[in-house]
Enzyme design. Structure first.
Site, PDB file in Angstrom:
ATOM      1  N   LYS A 228      41.737  46.241  42.850  1.00 33.24           N
ATOM      2  CA  LYS A 228      40.432  46.895  43.011  1.00 33.24           C
ATOM      3  C   LYS A 228      39.363  45.926  43.506  1.00 33.24           C
ATOM      4  O   LYS A 228      38.312  46.363  43.990  1.00 33.24           O
ATOM      5  CB  LYS A 228      39.982  47.532  41.700  1.00 33.24           C
ATOM      6  N   ASP A 229      39.620  44.601  43.414  1.00 38.99           N
ATOM      7  CA  ASP A 229      38.653  43.611  43.884  1.00 38.99           C
ATOM      8  C   ASP A 229      38.755  43.349  45.386  1.00 38.99           C
ATOM      9  O   ASP A 229      37.846  42.752  45.977  1.00 38.99           O
ATOM     10  CB  ASP A 229      38.839  42.279  43.147  1.00 38.99           C
TER      11      ASP A 229
ATOM     12  N   ARG B  79      29.502  52.265  39.362  1.00 38.33           N
ATOM     13  CA  ARG B  79      30.282  53.471  39.064  1.00 38.33           C
ATOM     14  C   ARG B  79      30.244  53.794  37.566  1.00 38.33           C
ATOM     15  O   ARG B  79      30.033  54.947  37.177  1.00 38.33           O
ATOM     16  CB  ARG B  79      31.738  53.260  39.512  1.00 38.33           C
ATOM     17  N   ARG B  80      30.448  52.776  36.729  1.00 44.17           N
ATOM     18  CA  ARG B  80      30.411  53.009  35.286  1.00 44.17           C
ATOM     19  C   ARG B  80      29.029  53.467  34.836  1.00 44.17           C
ATOM     20  O   ARG B  80      28.896  54.363  33.994  1.00 44.17           O
ATOM     21  CB  ARG B  80      30.824  51.740  34.541  1.00 44.17           C
TER      22      ARG B  80
ATOM     23  N   ARG C 199      28.005  40.655  32.266  1.00 46.69           N
ATOM     24  CA  ARG C 199      28.890  39.853  33.104  1.00 46.69           C
ATOM     25  C   ARG C 199      29.750  38.966  32.227  1.00 46.69           C
ATOM     26  O   ARG C 199      29.569  38.859  31.019  1.00 46.69           O
ATOM     27  CB  ARG C 199      28.072  38.996  34.083  1.00 46.69           C
TER      28      ARG C 199
ATOM     29  N   ARG D  60      32.871  39.264  27.401  1.00 47.28           N
ATOM     30  CA  ARG D  60      32.149  40.535  27.270  1.00 47.28           C
ATOM     31  C   ARG D  60      32.329  41.112  25.867  1.00 47.28           C
ATOM     32  O   ARG D  60      31.377  41.623  25.274  1.00 47.28           O
ATOM     33  CB  ARG D  60      32.640  41.522  28.325  1.00 47.28           C
TER      34      ARG D  60
ATOM     35  N   CYS E 265      31.629  47.097  45.472  1.00 44.14           N
ATOM     36  CA  CYS E 265      31.193  47.158  44.077  1.00 44.14           C
ATOM     37  C   CYS E 265      29.852  47.858  43.909  1.00 44.14           C
ATOM     38  O   CYS E 265      29.503  48.262  42.806  1.00 44.14           O
ATOM     39  CB  CYS E 265      31.104  45.747  43.487  1.00 44.14           C
TER      40      CYS E 265
END
Length: 520
Positions: A80-81, A132-133, A150, A156, A245
């Site tokens: 996904k990156d 998105r989140r 971050r 996190r 992103c």
């Protein structure tokens, strides 16, 4: 002497897990390897959220440059990156299996509130740096305060434990792969059909130089074609949008019984209601193009929903985001029936919010029975009364819910509080001596209904279907029709109308998805 392959990786715990996974796969192929750690822009800049970073490829660019310069032989990435545009001279030789693509919502236990959506208290502080989140969290809970978060995955989680947030959102794949200790936190697994992940979440990409035939042949042996087909659809949508992103886009594709099922969500702004769609197809040909077209097309339908809708209801907001005008109008009314005695039981089963209101809301749970519910809406109504739900059947086919519940309940006694006209779908799956029906409300016709002009209708119950035809008619060539559940569909068929679709679940987002995807 045989070659030792050099694997390029970021230095985080998760990135190193991914690199060691590749090492294990290569070892099975008889190939030796070593890992070289490379720092990326995303690792070096920790004070900005992803939507504020300049450029693209925050976690991949430096590794790809090392690969091009032959400092490494293979790059391993979280797929996904990766940028959707291929890098000249490089190729993805294989993709891995797919780890669970769901999101995890981690909540400080003292902040967990099961009576509210997502289990979060009012105005909770949620940590995430993903556009998105942020967008999808605000869809379900517009009151949330979103703060950037971050750091690598363990960092996190520690920031949550330290009290900087009430809850945080993470990819389940990373938490599972690291086998993180989440003791003391409440964990909510968010179904990827409801809270839609980014393209290719949970999948690793193994990248090589396109002219390195030996590497292409070696790594190609690891490829998972079915996974590649699904994430190919997801990433093609992203590529056509030229996104990264910064884009509030979620796309999730799964293959079941030789059919592809795709859920997608797109918004122009983080704080705007996204437009969602759901598509089912037998092939991936043209599938991404179809999804994007639906995400970008306003439908301008006049939608009638056969129940009352608050102005801020999720169903209303999703339909209006797609350009629809929405009227919520129930064709029935309810009258409570006095409950004088509650038979003892091991389980209480609720098939509607009204049953919850007229039973739990008046007499409670006097025998401390376990509680079951059809759908999250009914479960939420129970939780709002401060009670736990032991079983939730989230499927548009009530017979599927019934079978799942029967497997859990076994030979226990079950009490079914409900309407005087219940169709008893779940009860029929049990022996008669295990079930007790208790009428707690009556369903009556409404004579004061004024039916607006409509292009589409969502039927929410069999009784609403029956009462509807006393006030209006349907035209199969003109009207789009969605029914909530098999019994509602059967009631429609009994009225002489058979052109309808059922949602993929009983949730409001599924109702919206299905209506918007059921093109005439």
């Amino acid at each position: 002497m045989s070659k030792t392959w050099v694997i390029g990786s970021r230095g985080s715990d998760l990135a190193l897990w991914q690199a060691r996974f590749l090492q294990d796969q290569l070892k099975k192929l008889g190939a030796a390897s070593e890992i070289k750690i490379i720092k990326t822009q995303g690792d070096q800049i920790q004070h900005l959220s992803f939507d504020k970073l300049e450029g693209k490829g925050f976690f991949t660019k430096e590794i790809e440059e090392a690969l091009l310069q032959q400092h490494i032989d293979i790059a391993v990435h979280s797929h996904k990156d990766l940028e959707t545009a291929p890098v000249e001279g490089l190729a993805i030789a294989a993709v891995s299996y797919r780890e669970n693509p769901a999101e995890l919502l981690l909540i400080r236990k003292e902040k967990y509130d099961p009576s509210r959506p997502l289990g979060l208290p009012e105005n909770a502080i949620l940590g995430t740096s993903s556009a998105r989140r942020k967008n999808q969290a605000l869809l379900f809970r517009p009151d949330l305060e979103i703060r950037d978060l971050r750091g690598n995955v363990p960092t996190r989680v520690q920031k949550l434990r330290d009290g900087g947030y009430d809850a945080i959102l993470l990819a389940r794949a990373g938490v599972d792969r690291l086998n993180l200790d989440l003791t003391g936190l409440h964990v909510e697994v968010l179904d990827p059909r409801h809270f839609i992940p980014p393209p290719a979440q949970g999948v690793l990409a193994f990248q090589v130089r396109s002219d390195d035939a030996e590497a292409v042949a070696l790594i190609g042996q690891l490829n998972q074609p079915e996974v590649a087909a699904c994430i190919g659809v997801e990433r093609k949508v992203l590529r056509m949008l030229n996104g990264g992103c910064r884009l509030p886009l979620g796309v999730y594709c799964e293959k079941k019984e030789n059919r592809y099922h795709v859920w997608a969500s797109l918004s122009e702004q983080v704080d705007a209601t996204p437009q969602r769609t759901y598509v089912e197809a037998s092939s991936t040909d043209g599938l991404a193009e179809d999804i994007l077209n639906r995400l970008q097309t306003k439908q301008n339908l006049r939608v009638l929903v056969t129940r009352e809708l608050d102005n801020d209801s999720l169903l209303r907001r999703l339909l209006e985001a797609a350009g629809c005008t929405v009227t919520g109008e129930s064709f029935i009314r309810f009258e409570p029936v006095e409950v004088r005695e509650v038979p003892p039981s091991d389980w209480l089963f609720f098939s509607s919010k009204n049953a919850v209101k007229y039973f739990l809301g008046t007499v409670g749970n006097p025998h401390a029975a376990k509680i079951a519910a059809v759908g999250e809406a009914t479960a939420s109504a129970i939780r709002q009364l401060g009670m736990e739900v032991d079983f939730v059947g989230d499927h548009s086919d009530t017979t599927v819910v019934a079978e799942a519940f029967r497997n859990i309940a076994g030979k226990a006694n079950v009490l079914f509080p409900g309407s005087d006209i219940s169709v008893r779908t779940v009860q029929k799956c049990f022996p008669d001596d295990q079930v007790t029906d208790l009428v707690v409300y009556r369903t009556l016709d409404r004579n004061d209904v004024s039916v607006p002009e409509f292009d589409a209708v969502i039927f929410t119950s069999p009784s609403n279907v029956n009462m509807f035809f006393r006030h209006a008619q349907l035209n199969p060539q003109r009207h789009r029709v969605v029914v909530m559940g098999i019994t509602t569909g059967k009631a429609l068929e009994a009225s002489g109308f058979s052109k309808y679709v059922r949602p993929w679940s009983a949730s409001e987002e599924a109702l919206a998805d299905t209506l918007l995807s059921s093109y005439p």
